[in-house]
Write a protein that holds these residues in place. Sequence first.
Motif, PDB file in Angstrom:
ATOM      1  N   PRO A 136      -4.223  10.964   6.787  1.00  0.00           N
ATOM      2  CA  PRO A 136      -4.700  12.354   6.774  1.00  0.00           C
ATOM      3  C   PRO A 136      -6.194  12.422   6.440  1.00  0.00           C
ATOM      4  N   PRO A 137      -6.850  13.490   6.873  1.00  0.00           N
ATOM      5  CA  PRO A 137      -8.311  13.542   6.722  1.00  0.00           C
ATOM      6  C   PRO A 137      -8.795  13.979   5.341  1.00  0.00           C
ATOM      7  N   HIS A 138      -7.984  14.779   4.598  1.00  0.00           N
ATOM      8  CA  HIS A 138      -8.523  15.376   3.376  1.00  0.00           C
ATOM      9  C   HIS A 138      -7.646  15.174   2.137  1.00  0.00           C
ATOM     10  N   GLU A 139      -6.335  14.923   2.288  1.00  0.00           N
ATOM     11  CA  GLU A 139      -5.431  14.936   1.136  1.00  0.00           C
ATOM     12  C   GLU A 139      -4.346  13.870   1.279  1.00  0.00           C
ATOM     13  N   LEU A 140      -4.119  13.141   0.192  1.00  0.00           N
ATOM     14  CA  LEU A 140      -3.021  12.181   0.123  1.00  0.00           C
ATOM     15  C   LEU A 140      -1.882  12.804  -0.664  1.00  0.00           C
ATOM     16  N   LYS A 141      -0.711  12.931  -0.039  1.00  0.00           N
ATOM     17  CA  LYS A 141       0.438  13.563  -0.675  1.00  0.00           C
ATOM     18  C   LYS A 141       1.417  12.502  -1.158  1.00  0.00           C
ATOM     19  N   PHE A 142       1.859  12.674  -2.395  1.00  0.00           N
ATOM     20  CA  PHE A 142       2.858  11.793  -2.987  1.00  0.00           C
ATOM     21  C   PHE A 142       4.071  12.636  -3.336  1.00  0.00           C
ATOM     22  N   ARG A 143       5.215  12.259  -2.780  1.00  0.00           N
ATOM     23  CA  ARG A 143       6.439  13.041  -2.987  1.00  0.00           C
ATOM     24  C   ARG A 143       7.312  12.361  -4.032  1.00  0.00           C
ATOM     25  N   GLY A 144       7.710  13.147  -5.067  1.00  0.00           N
ATOM     26  CA  GLY A 144       8.514  12.622  -6.160  1.00  0.00           C
ATOM     27  C   GLY A 144       9.964  12.421  -5.780  1.00  0.00           C
ATOM     28  N   VAL A 186       5.720   5.344  -5.900  1.00  0.00           N
ATOM     29  CA  VAL A 186       5.714   6.201  -4.714  1.00  0.00           C
ATOM     30  C   VAL A 186       4.548   5.758  -3.829  1.00  0.00           C
ATOM     31  N   THR A 187       4.846   5.504  -2.560  1.00  0.00           N
ATOM     32  CA  THR A 187       3.833   4.978  -1.635  1.00  0.00           C
ATOM     33  C   THR A 187       3.547   5.980  -0.529  1.00  0.00           C
ATOM     34  N   THR A 188       2.275   6.152  -0.230  1.00  0.00           N
ATOM     35  CA  THR A 188       1.836   6.931   0.924  1.00  0.00           C
ATOM     36  C   THR A 188       0.844   6.072   1.711  1.00  0.00           C
ATOM     37  N   TYR A 189       0.522   6.493   2.926  1.00  0.00           N
ATOM     38  CA  TYR A 189      -0.283   5.655   3.813  1.00  0.00           C
ATOM     39  C   TYR A 189      -1.492   6.425   4.321  1.00  0.00           C
ATOM     40  N   LEU A 190      -2.569   5.670   4.478  1.00  0.00           N
ATOM     41  CA  LEU A 190      -3.830   6.201   4.989  1.00  0.00           C
ATOM     42  C   LEU A 190      -4.232   5.358   6.191  1.00  0.00           C
ATOM     43  N   LYS A 191      -4.372   6.012   7.336  1.00  0.00           N
ATOM     44  CA  LYS A 191      -4.740   5.311   8.557  1.00  0.00           C
ATOM     45  C   LYS A 191      -6.235   5.448   8.804  1.00  0.00           C
ATOM     46  N   LEU A 192      -6.909   4.311   8.984  1.00  0.00           N
ATOM     47  CA  LEU A 192      -8.341   4.290   9.267  1.00  0.00           C
ATOM     48  C   LEU A 192      -8.554   3.767  10.685  1.00  0.00           C
ATOM     49  N   SER A 193      -9.201   4.562  11.523  1.00  0.00           N
ATOM     50  CA  SER A 193      -9.436   4.184  12.919  1.00  0.00           C
ATOM     51  C   SER A 193     -10.928   4.057  13.179  1.00  0.00           C
ATOM     52  N   ASN A 194     -11.308   3.083  13.972  1.00  0.00           N
ATOM     53  CA  ASN A 194     -12.714   2.834  14.324  1.00  0.00           C
ATOM     54  C   ASN A 194     -12.900   3.091  15.823  1.00  0.00           C
ATOM     55  N   ALA A 208      -8.917   6.899 -10.473  1.00  0.00           N
ATOM     56  CA  ALA A 208      -7.881   6.458 -11.437  1.00  0.00           C
ATOM     57  C   ALA A 208      -7.351   5.100 -10.990  1.00  0.00           C
ATOM     58  N   PRO A 209      -8.135   4.043 -11.150  1.00  0.00           N
ATOM     59  CA  PRO A 209      -7.715   2.726 -10.639  1.00  0.00           C
ATOM     60  C   PRO A 209      -6.471   2.160 -11.328  1.00  0.00           C
ATOM     61  N   ARG A 210      -6.163   2.597 -12.568  1.00  0.00           N
ATOM     62  CA  ARG A 210      -4.976   2.094 -13.253  1.00  0.00           C
ATOM     63  C   ARG A 210      -3.687   2.770 -12.786  1.00  0.00           C
ATOM     64  N   ARG A 211      -3.838   3.870 -12.093  1.00  0.00           N
ATOM     65  CA  ARG A 211      -2.669   4.628 -11.654  1.00  0.00           C
ATOM     66  C   ARG A 211      -2.257   4.290 -10.224  1.00  0.00           C
ATOM     67  N   TYR A 212      -3.125   3.588  -9.489  1.00  0.00           N
ATOM     68  CA  TYR A 212      -2.849   3.323  -8.083  1.00  0.00           C
ATOM     69  C   TYR A 212      -3.071   1.848  -7.764  1.00  0.00           C
ATOM     70  N   CYS A 213      -2.327   1.412  -6.756  1.00  0.00           N
ATOM     71  CA  CYS A 213      -2.503   0.079  -6.185  1.00  0.00           C
ATOM     72  C   CYS A 213      -2.746   0.262  -4.691  1.00  0.00           C
ATOM     73  N   VAL A 266      -3.589   1.616   5.420  1.00  0.00           N
ATOM     74  CA  VAL A 266      -3.805   1.292   4.023  1.00  0.00           C
ATOM     75  C   VAL A 266      -2.648   1.882   3.211  1.00  0.00           C
ATOM     76  N   SER A 267      -1.998   1.036   2.414  1.00  0.00           N
ATOM     77  CA  SER A 267      -0.906   1.493   1.543  1.00  0.00           C
ATOM     78  C   SER A 267      -1.471   1.894   0.190  1.00  0.00           C
ATOM     79  N   VAL A 268      -1.154   3.120  -0.232  1.00  0.00           N
ATOM     80  CA  VAL A 268      -1.598   3.626  -1.529  1.00  0.00           C
ATOM     81  C   VAL A 268      -0.348   3.854  -2.376  1.00  0.00           C
ATOM     82  N   MET A 269      -0.202   3.060  -3.438  1.00  0.00           N
ATOM     83  CA  MET A 269       1.015   3.079  -4.263  1.00  0.00           C
ATOM     84  C   MET A 269       0.727   3.708  -5.621  1.00  0.00           C
ATOM     85  N   LEU A 270       1.387   4.802  -5.885  1.00  0.00           N
ATOM     86  CA  LEU A 270       1.257   5.508  -7.157  1.00  0.00           C
ATOM     87  C   LEU A 270       2.244   4.923  -8.153  1.00  0.00           C
ATOM     88  N   GLN A 271       1.766   4.535  -9.317  1.00  0.00           N
ATOM     89  CA  GLN A 271       2.627   3.940 -10.328  1.00  0.00           C
ATOM     90  C   GLN A 271       3.470   5.014 -11.031  1.00  0.00           C
TER      91      GLN A 271
END
Length: 242
Positions: free
Chosen positions: A12-20, A26-34, A48-53, A69-74
């Motif tokens: 998504p272009p502006h917001e990463l959503k994490f669903r409880g 909880v993992t969400t994905y960010l697609k980067l295209s060139n 918040a580098p300690r809260r995400y992987c 890109v996988s964004v994992m919320l702890q």
Amino acid sequence: MARPEQVLLLEPPHELKFRGPFSDVVTTYLKLSNPTDRNVCFKVKTTAPRRYCVRPNSGIIDAGTSINVSVMLQPFDYDPNEKSKHKFMVQSVLAPPDMTDMEGVWKEAKPDELMDSKLRCAFDMPVENEKPHDVESNKMSSSSLKSDSSTLPPKSVSSTLDDGEVKKIMEECKRLQMEAQRLREENKQIREDDGVRMRKSNVMSPQHSSLGMKNEEGWSVRTMALILLFFVVGVIVGKLVL
């Protein structure tokens, strides 16, 4: 001096959503295209580098390609009244044609060559009206389990034995084995006794027959002697009479 516009396309272009729920990762994905005709180096940063992987958190996107890109919320204790202040930034720079060291590219990049895009984070809990449905489904599943267990045959309910019953069965098996062993020994002894009797009878029978034959021979000799004696006496008597 204004920074150049981001060449990468974010989805998504502006917001990463994490669903409880947020009791687990909880993992969400960010697609980067060139979409350009040049390779692009990228980095993904967060407040918040300690809260995400994030994996991968940096790399190179070849011309005309994309990467996920996988964004994992702890896990954490979610508070619906607290708004998320976490943010992400995707930073990029055009890779030089003769690039050999990506870290060197970032160090040598000038501020007016860097491009970035920012995204905010949003936490989304399940809708409240879904919970009663889940509870109802759980009740239905538990009731179905109870009905299934009630239709089981009685043997399945009492299929397990306690230690006392197992011990009694083992003792009974041991006693039966000892009884069978005793019967086998008695049978063996009886067969041995029968064999001894048969051997004795076989030994005694020739002796009886020989004794009988001797008695018969004795009687025959005596008879012949008596007959001879009667004959002699008859002859003598006849001579005297004449």
